[in-house]
Design a protein around this motif. Sequence first.
Motif, PDB file in Angstrom:
ATOM      1  N   ALA A 251       0.875  -1.311  -0.115  1.00 14.38           N
ATOM      2  CA  ALA A 251      -0.087   0.037   0.049  1.00 14.38           C
ATOM      3  C   ALA A 251       0.821   1.068  -0.026  1.00 14.38           C
ATOM      4  CB  ALA A 251      -1.066  -0.060   1.046  1.00 14.38           C
ATOM      5  N   VAL A 252       1.911   1.154   0.761  1.00 12.47           N
ATOM      6  CA  VAL A 252       2.744   2.475   0.807  1.00 12.47           C
ATOM      7  C   VAL A 252       3.240   2.517  -0.580  1.00 12.47           C
ATOM      8  CG1 VAL A 252       4.991   3.181   1.717  1.00 12.47           C
ATOM      9  CG2 VAL A 252       3.467   2.446   3.001  1.00 12.47           C
ATOM     10  N   GLY A 253       4.020   1.562  -1.234  1.00 12.95           N
ATOM     11  CA  GLY A 253       4.489   1.781  -2.561  1.00 12.95           C
ATOM     12  C   GLY A 253       3.497   2.152  -3.722  1.00 12.95           C
ATOM     13  N   VAL A 254       2.382   1.463  -3.588  1.00 10.25           N
ATOM     14  CA  VAL A 254       1.271   2.241  -4.470  1.00 10.25           C
ATOM     15  C   VAL A 254       0.879   3.597  -4.039  1.00 10.25           C
ATOM     16  CG1 VAL A 254      -1.049   1.931  -5.477  1.00 10.25           C
ATOM     17  CG2 VAL A 254       0.412  -0.277  -5.155  1.00 10.25           C
ATOM     18  N   GLY A 255       0.899   3.805  -2.756  1.00  5.44           N
ATOM     19  CA  GLY A 255       0.504   5.043  -2.328  1.00  5.44           C
ATOM     20  C   GLY A 255       1.506   6.109  -2.651  1.00  5.44           C
ATOM     21  N   MET A 256       2.833   5.734  -2.838  1.00  6.81           N
ATOM     22  CA  MET A 256       3.918   6.856  -3.611  1.00  6.81           C
ATOM     23  C   MET A 256       3.498   6.976  -4.905  1.00  6.81           C
ATOM     24  SD  MET A 256       7.579   5.823  -1.814  1.00  6.81           S
ATOM     25  CE  MET A 256       7.631   4.185  -2.391  1.00  6.81           C
ATOM     26  N   LEU A 257       3.004   6.172  -5.552  1.00  4.97           N
ATOM     27  CA  LEU A 257       2.743   6.303  -7.059  1.00  4.97           C
ATOM     28  C   LEU A 257       1.371   7.330  -7.327  1.00  4.97           C
ATOM     29  CD1 LEU A 257       2.955   2.766  -8.420  1.00  4.97           C
ATOM     30  CD2 LEU A 257       4.587   4.372  -8.633  1.00  4.97           C
ATOM     31  N   ILE A 258       0.461   7.098  -6.217  1.00  3.84           N
ATOM     32  CA  ILE A 258      -0.699   7.807  -6.201  1.00  3.84           C
ATOM     33  C   ILE A 258      -0.388   9.380  -5.808  1.00  3.84           C
ATOM     34  CG2 ILE A 258      -2.711   8.240  -5.216  1.00  3.84           C
ATOM     35  CD1 ILE A 258      -3.150   5.274  -4.816  1.00  3.84           C
ATOM     36  N   GLU A 275      11.406  14.284 -13.572  1.00  2.00           N
ATOM     37  CA  GLU A 275      12.593  13.365 -13.675  1.00  2.00           C
ATOM     38  C   GLU A 275      12.795  12.568 -12.651  1.00  2.00           C
ATOM     39  OE1 GLU A 275      17.260  13.144 -15.086  1.00  2.00           O
ATOM     40  OE2 GLU A 275      16.234  15.007 -15.441  1.00  2.00           O
ATOM     41  N   ARG A 276      12.955  13.076 -11.249  1.00  3.24           N
ATOM     42  CA  ARG A 276      13.300  12.367 -10.134  1.00  3.24           C
ATOM     43  C   ARG A 276      12.161  11.523  -9.832  1.00  3.24           C
ATOM     44  NH1 ARG A 276      16.675  17.069  -6.699  1.00  3.24           N
ATOM     45  NH2 ARG A 276      18.692  16.738  -7.828  1.00  3.24           N
ATOM     46  N   THR A 277      10.873  12.151  -9.637  1.00  6.77           N
ATOM     47  CA  THR A 277       9.728  11.204  -9.294  1.00  6.77           C
ATOM     48  C   THR A 277       9.302  10.140 -10.273  1.00  6.77           C
ATOM     49  OG1 THR A 277       8.282  12.719 -10.536  1.00  6.77           O
ATOM     50  CG2 THR A 277       8.725  12.918  -7.947  1.00  6.77           C
ATOM     51  N   LEU A 280      11.817   7.473  -9.189  1.00  8.87           N
ATOM     52  CA  LEU A 280      11.238   6.469  -8.045  1.00  8.87           C
ATOM     53  C   LEU A 280       9.949   5.824  -8.521  1.00  8.87           C
ATOM     54  CD1 LEU A 280      10.783   6.164  -4.963  1.00  8.87           C
ATOM     55  CD2 LEU A 280       9.620   8.182  -4.669  1.00  8.87           C
ATOM     56  N   ALA A 281       9.293   6.212  -9.247  1.00  8.61           N
ATOM     57  CA  ALA A 281       7.787   5.652  -9.758  1.00  8.61           C
ATOM     58  C   ALA A 281       8.446   4.176 -10.713  1.00  8.61           C
ATOM     59  CB  ALA A 281       7.179   6.264 -10.563  1.00  8.61           C
ATOM     60  N   GLY A 282       9.430   4.333 -11.217  1.00 11.54           N
ATOM     61  CA  GLY A 282       9.888   3.341 -12.189  1.00 11.54           C
ATOM     62  C   GLY A 282      10.560   1.850 -11.392  1.00 11.54           C
ATOM     63  N   HIS A 283      11.138   2.469 -10.121  1.00 11.10           N
ATOM     64  CA  HIS A 283      11.562   1.523  -9.121  1.00 11.10           C
ATOM     65  C   HIS A 283      10.630   0.852  -8.679  1.00 11.10           C
ATOM     66  CE1 HIS A 283      14.056  -0.127  -6.065  1.00 11.10           C
ATOM     67  NE2 HIS A 283      13.042   0.472  -5.178  1.00 11.10           N
ATOM     68  N   VAL A 284       9.424   1.562  -8.222  1.00  5.71           N
ATOM     69  CA  VAL A 284       8.321   0.927  -7.394  1.00  5.71           C
ATOM     70  C   VAL A 284       7.631   0.001  -8.266  1.00  5.71           C
ATOM     71  CG1 VAL A 284       6.110   1.432  -6.522  1.00  5.71           C
ATOM     72  CG2 VAL A 284       7.982   2.988  -5.787  1.00  5.71           C
ATOM     73  N   LEU A 288       6.984  -4.171  -8.146  1.00  8.64           N
ATOM     74  CA  LEU A 288       5.728  -4.697  -8.115  1.00  8.64           C
ATOM     75  C   LEU A 288       5.382  -5.750  -9.074  1.00  8.64           C
ATOM     76  CD1 LEU A 288       3.021  -4.586  -6.655  1.00  8.64           C
ATOM     77  CD2 LEU A 288       2.333  -2.541  -8.467  1.00  8.64           C
ATOM     78  N   GLY A 289       6.006  -5.464 -10.429  1.00  5.78           N
ATOM     79  CA  GLY A 289       5.700  -6.394 -11.412  1.00  5.78           C
ATOM     80  C   GLY A 289       4.173  -6.048 -12.039  1.00  5.78           C
ATOM     81  N   ASP A 290       3.757  -6.950 -12.957  1.00  3.29           N
ATOM     82  CA  ASP A 290       2.387  -6.884 -13.481  1.00  3.29           C
ATOM     83  C   ASP A 290       2.006  -8.265 -13.937  1.00  3.29           C
ATOM     84  OD1 ASP A 290       3.795  -7.189 -15.828  1.00  3.29           O
ATOM     85  OD2 ASP A 290       3.120  -4.968 -16.289  1.00  3.29           O
TER      86      ASP A 290
END
Length: 364
Positions: A251-258, A275-277, A280-284, A288-290
């Motif tokens: 939830a924290v990982g997805v919460g950062m994306l939100i 660029e910086r976010t 971070l989003a790319g790392h998250v 997670l994978g899909d």
Amino acid sequence: MQKSFDISSSAGRYGVEVGTGLLSRTLAANPDAIIICDRNLSGYLPATAAEPIYIDAVESNKSLEAAPSVIVALRQRNANRNTHLIVIGGGIIQDISTLAASIYMRGISWTYLPSTLLGMVDSCIGGKSSINVGGYKNLVGNFFPPKEILIDTAFIRTLDAEMVVGGLYEAAKICYARSFEDFRDYLDTKPSYPLDPDGAEAVILKSLTTKKWFIEVDEFDNKERLLLNFGHTFGHAMEAATNFGVSHGIAVGVGMLIAINYATRRGELGAVGIERTAALAGHVKSKLGDGKFSVVVSPPTIPIDGVLEKFTHDKKHRTDAYRVVIPRGDGALELVPQQRSDEVHADIRSAYEETIADIGWQFE
């Protein structure tokens, strides 16, 4: 190889040690201690250990309603003001034990051995208990740090992919909250799943020594430490609305994306921040994978109306404004008040819906 450092707090200094073999060492050194343990870890205790107070590591036990049973169990074992507790488990066990240790006979000393990566990289230091009440996440709690924290990396072998990734999200959040440079240093530790005990040491030490700065400059969550709520306000609402079907770390990982989506939608980011976010989003998302490669095997359908209701009543908000940690400008985090309005509410909903769709989850 054992590595250690100290944390300064208003209750005094307490030590943190990272290594292997720490569980057996501390049990042997404290034969009269009362043990509180995650029931799932019963097979990891030596046969000579005293019978623990077992707690099932489920969210319903991290509640004010469940606390009396732990207090009664301590009394039945004749715990007194000189009793020492040894607590073994993840965040749920830590939260309920912190509360119990702090209020039993007005406080007894304790040692904590976190068994989850999330506990090892984040919650083990700082001394907070966070307890759910009436379905609302972390509504009450207090500060009562342990006498010492022993991080036995052998517990890493007990964790599945989702638990490891959830812990990595918390570590990434802490490092990004301090600075983008700290986040890059964190990436240099090669955080990944599977994570062997030796590789885990670098991840744990980077995360905890970074968090050490936050809790020493702002022990009681008044300013700098509030930045560590990044991803939490958005993520907690998903946890609660799905009856904790979304685990905390995920939830924290997805919460950062939100939060990143919301900040972008509101025009809060400059070119460097975008660029910086994105990094971070790319790392998250990479962790997670899909589809069939997602670490969350069966994600629940996210009830958006229920999520927004939980979000609206988060304890960190004010009567006239939401308080959210989002990236701004060059991507640095800020705690930003957002006036309660139809426009802001619509952007929050859109940030949830777009992010959930982007990671391949379903919402309704």
